[in-house]
Design a protein around this motif. Structure first.
Motif, PDB file in Angstrom:
ATOM      1  N   GLU A  39       0.419  -1.482   0.013  1.00  0.00           N
ATOM      2  CA  GLU A  39       0.238   0.083  -0.250  1.00  0.00           C
ATOM      3  C   GLU A  39       0.721   1.171  -0.123  1.00  0.00           C
ATOM      4  O   GLU A  39       0.792   1.924  -0.400  1.00  0.00           O
ATOM      5  CB  GLU A  39      -0.842  -0.033   1.355  1.00  0.00           C
ATOM      6  CG  GLU A  39      -1.977  -0.466   0.830  1.00  0.00           C
ATOM      7  CD  GLU A  39      -3.232  -0.272   0.435  1.00  0.00           C
ATOM      8  OE1 GLU A  39      -2.818   1.233   0.306  1.00  0.00           O
ATOM      9  OE2 GLU A  39      -3.871  -0.874  -0.529  1.00  0.00           O
ATOM     10  N   VAL A  40       1.661   1.041   0.689  1.00  0.00           N
ATOM     11  CA  VAL A  40       2.372   2.128   0.754  1.00  0.00           C
ATOM     12  C   VAL A  40       3.670   2.823  -0.723  1.00  0.00           C
ATOM     13  O   VAL A  40       3.748   3.418  -1.479  1.00  0.00           O
ATOM     14  CB  VAL A  40       4.375   2.404   1.856  1.00  0.00           C
ATOM     15  CG1 VAL A  40       4.480   3.932   2.011  1.00  0.00           C
ATOM     16  CG2 VAL A  40       3.398   1.957   3.294  1.00  0.00           C
ATOM     17  N   ALA A  95       1.323   3.847  -3.430  1.00  0.00           N
ATOM     18  CA  ALA A  95       0.631   5.154  -2.918  1.00  0.00           C
ATOM     19  C   ALA A  95       1.139   6.161  -3.084  1.00  0.00           C
ATOM     20  O   ALA A  95       0.048   7.066  -4.071  1.00  0.00           O
ATOM     21  CB  ALA A  95       0.935   5.619  -1.471  1.00  0.00           C
ATOM     22  N   ASP A 114     -10.408  -1.737   1.505  1.00  0.00           N
ATOM     23  CA  ASP A 114      -9.950  -1.301   2.684  1.00  0.00           C
ATOM     24  C   ASP A 114      -8.122  -1.694   3.160  1.00  0.00           C
ATOM     25  O   ASP A 114      -7.768  -2.168   2.329  1.00  0.00           O
ATOM     26  CB  ASP A 114     -10.875  -1.058   4.028  1.00  0.00           C
ATOM     27  CG  ASP A 114     -11.256  -2.121   4.117  1.00  0.00           C
ATOM     28  OD1 ASP A 114     -10.844  -3.191   4.504  1.00  0.00           O
ATOM     29  OD2 ASP A 114     -12.615  -2.222   4.288  1.00  0.00           O
ATOM     30  N   LEU A 115      -7.758  -1.479   4.315  1.00  0.00           N
ATOM     31  CA  LEU A 115      -6.725  -1.706   4.645  1.00  0.00           C
ATOM     32  C   LEU A 115      -7.289  -2.434   6.131  1.00  0.00           C
ATOM     33  O   LEU A 115      -6.416  -3.021   6.551  1.00  0.00           O
ATOM     34  CB  LEU A 115      -5.812  -0.283   5.160  1.00  0.00           C
ATOM     35  CG  LEU A 115      -5.379   0.624   4.720  1.00  0.00           C
ATOM     36  CD1 LEU A 115      -4.645   1.830   4.882  1.00  0.00           C
ATOM     37  CD2 LEU A 115      -4.354  -0.440   3.233  1.00  0.00           C
ATOM     38  N   TYR A 146       1.121  11.435  -0.471  1.00  0.00           N
ATOM     39  CA  TYR A 146       0.651   9.849  -0.383  1.00  0.00           C
ATOM     40  C   TYR A 146       0.499   9.001   0.813  1.00  0.00           C
ATOM     41  O   TYR A 146      -0.281   8.597   1.324  1.00  0.00           O
ATOM     42  CB  TYR A 146      -0.004   9.766  -1.682  1.00  0.00           C
ATOM     43  CG  TYR A 146      -0.631  10.592  -3.222  1.00  0.00           C
ATOM     44  CD1 TYR A 146      -2.217  11.368  -2.534  1.00  0.00           C
ATOM     45  CD2 TYR A 146      -0.816  11.393  -3.844  1.00  0.00           C
ATOM     46  CE1 TYR A 146      -2.903  12.110  -2.761  1.00  0.00           C
ATOM     47  CE2 TYR A 146      -0.537  12.607  -3.736  1.00  0.00           C
ATOM     48  CZ  TYR A 146      -2.779  12.539  -3.992  1.00  0.00           C
ATOM     49  OH  TYR A 146      -3.119  13.295  -4.812  1.00  0.00           O
ATOM     50  N   GLU A 147       2.073   8.762   0.287  1.00  0.00           N
ATOM     51  CA  GLU A 147       3.064   7.707   1.959  1.00  0.00           C
ATOM     52  C   GLU A 147       2.593   8.309   3.113  1.00  0.00           C
ATOM     53  O   GLU A 147       2.310   7.736   3.578  1.00  0.00           O
ATOM     54  CB  GLU A 147       4.565   7.994   1.275  1.00  0.00           C
ATOM     55  CG  GLU A 147       4.604   7.061  -0.325  1.00  0.00           C
ATOM     56  CD  GLU A 147       5.929   7.263  -0.900  1.00  0.00           C
ATOM     57  OE1 GLU A 147       6.497   6.182  -1.908  1.00  0.00           O
ATOM     58  OE2 GLU A 147       6.756   8.027  -0.392  1.00  0.00           O
ATOM     59  N   HIS A 169       0.601  10.135   4.394  1.00  0.00           N
ATOM     60  CA  HIS A 169      -0.858   9.643   4.527  1.00  0.00           C
ATOM     61  C   HIS A 169      -1.305   8.215   4.627  1.00  0.00           C
ATOM     62  O   HIS A 169      -2.019   7.703   6.137  1.00  0.00           O
ATOM     63  CB  HIS A 169      -1.802  11.091   3.284  1.00  0.00           C
ATOM     64  CG  HIS A 169      -3.105  10.127   3.937  1.00  0.00           C
ATOM     65  ND1 HIS A 169      -3.807   9.255   3.724  1.00  0.00           N
ATOM     66  CD2 HIS A 169      -4.315  11.584   4.362  1.00  0.00           C
ATOM     67  CE1 HIS A 169      -5.045   9.358   3.883  1.00  0.00           C
ATOM     68  NE2 HIS A 169      -5.373  11.066   4.851  1.00  0.00           N
ATOM     69  N   ARG A 170      -0.844   7.511   3.945  1.00  0.00           N
ATOM     70  CA  ARG A 170      -1.042   5.842   3.798  1.00  0.00           C
ATOM     71  C   ARG A 170      -0.517   5.512   4.915  1.00  0.00           C
ATOM     72  O   ARG A 170      -1.300   4.986   5.901  1.00  0.00           O
ATOM     73  CB  ARG A 170      -0.709   5.086   2.536  1.00  0.00           C
ATOM     74  CG  ARG A 170      -0.998   3.963   2.243  1.00  0.00           C
ATOM     75  CD  ARG A 170      -2.636   3.680   2.448  1.00  0.00           C
ATOM     76  NE  ARG A 170      -2.252   5.177   1.579  1.00  0.00           N
ATOM     77  CZ  ARG A 170      -3.216   4.503  -0.233  1.00  0.00           C
ATOM     78  NH1 ARG A 170      -2.670   3.312  -0.824  1.00  0.00           N
ATOM     79  NH2 ARG A 170      -3.391   6.048  -1.004  1.00  0.00           N
ATOM     80  N   SER A 193      -2.881   6.831   7.664  1.00  0.00           N
ATOM     81  CA  SER A 193      -3.657   6.192   7.655  1.00  0.00           C
ATOM     82  C   SER A 193      -3.687   4.696   8.723  1.00  0.00           C
ATOM     83  O   SER A 193      -4.277   4.063   9.969  1.00  0.00           O
ATOM     84  CB  SER A 193      -4.611   5.713   6.991  1.00  0.00           C
ATOM     85  OG  SER A 193      -4.979   7.104   6.402  1.00  0.00           O
ATOM     86  N   ILE A 194      -2.629   3.840   8.009  1.00  0.00           N
ATOM     87  CA  ILE A 194      -2.225   2.481   9.186  1.00  0.00           C
ATOM     88  C   ILE A 194      -2.049   2.220  10.093  1.00  0.00           C
ATOM     89  O   ILE A 194      -2.614   2.066  10.969  1.00  0.00           O
ATOM     90  CB  ILE A 194      -1.005   2.023   8.034  1.00  0.00           C
ATOM     91  CG1 ILE A 194      -1.522   1.589   6.447  1.00  0.00           C
ATOM     92  CG2 ILE A 194      -0.721   0.402   8.492  1.00  0.00           C
ATOM     93  CD1 ILE A 194      -0.241   1.469   6.194  1.00  0.00           C
TER      94      ILE A 194
END
Length: 146
Positions: free
Chosen positions: A31-32, A35, A77-78, A114-115, A117-118, A121-122
């Motif tokens: 995901e990262v 991103a 989703d995560l 974006y990275e 933010h990801r 979120s994680i």
């Protein structure tokens, strides 16, 4: 017609495939990597090195990488991944994962918004305090500057 309509609302009887801890970790790292919509070879190497260090998969890390790559495209989703981590990992293991995620983000020399933010979120989904999020970032940044 009524039977077809009822079948839409029935819960499936066959269980979903259980996500392994290793696959959950790999998926979050992927995901990262994805991103910022740029897959960098340095990020991939960093991810595989991290997975080799925290699993006993050895050369099977390449297979896990490919599974994570295809699994992320299908994921909604995560949460499905972070739930596995929350159910199985200690606070220290979660911190190590956050540091690993930051290493992946720093691997190409540029942490995209974006990275960031990801990973944030994680971190939230892993119930990690913001101070741990920042500490993991600083640790990884210092390591990557060496």
């Amino acid at each position: 017609m009524l039977q077809a309509l009822k079948s839409l609302f029935q819960v499936p009887t066959e269980p979903h495939e259980r996500i392994s801890y290793q696959r959950a970790v790999a998926a979050l790292m992927m995901e990262v990597i994805m991103a910022d919509d740029e897959v960098n070879e340095k990020e991939i190497i960093q991810m595989k090195d991290f997975l080799k260090g925290v699993t006993d998969l050895g050369d099977d890390v390449d297979m896990l990488f490919e599974e994570a790559k295809s699994g992320i495209k299908e994921a909604n989703d995560l949460y499905q991944f972070t739930k596995v981590i929350n159910d199985n990992a200690s606070l220290d293991q979660k911190m190590a994962l956050l540091i690993g995620l930051w290493r992946v983000a720093f691997a190409d020399g540029d942490v995209d918004a974006y990275e960031d933010h990801r990973i944030r979120s994680i971190s939230d989904l892993l119930f990690m305090p913001h101070s741990e999020f920042i500490q993991a970032k600083l640790i990884a940044q210092k390591e990557m500057q060496k």
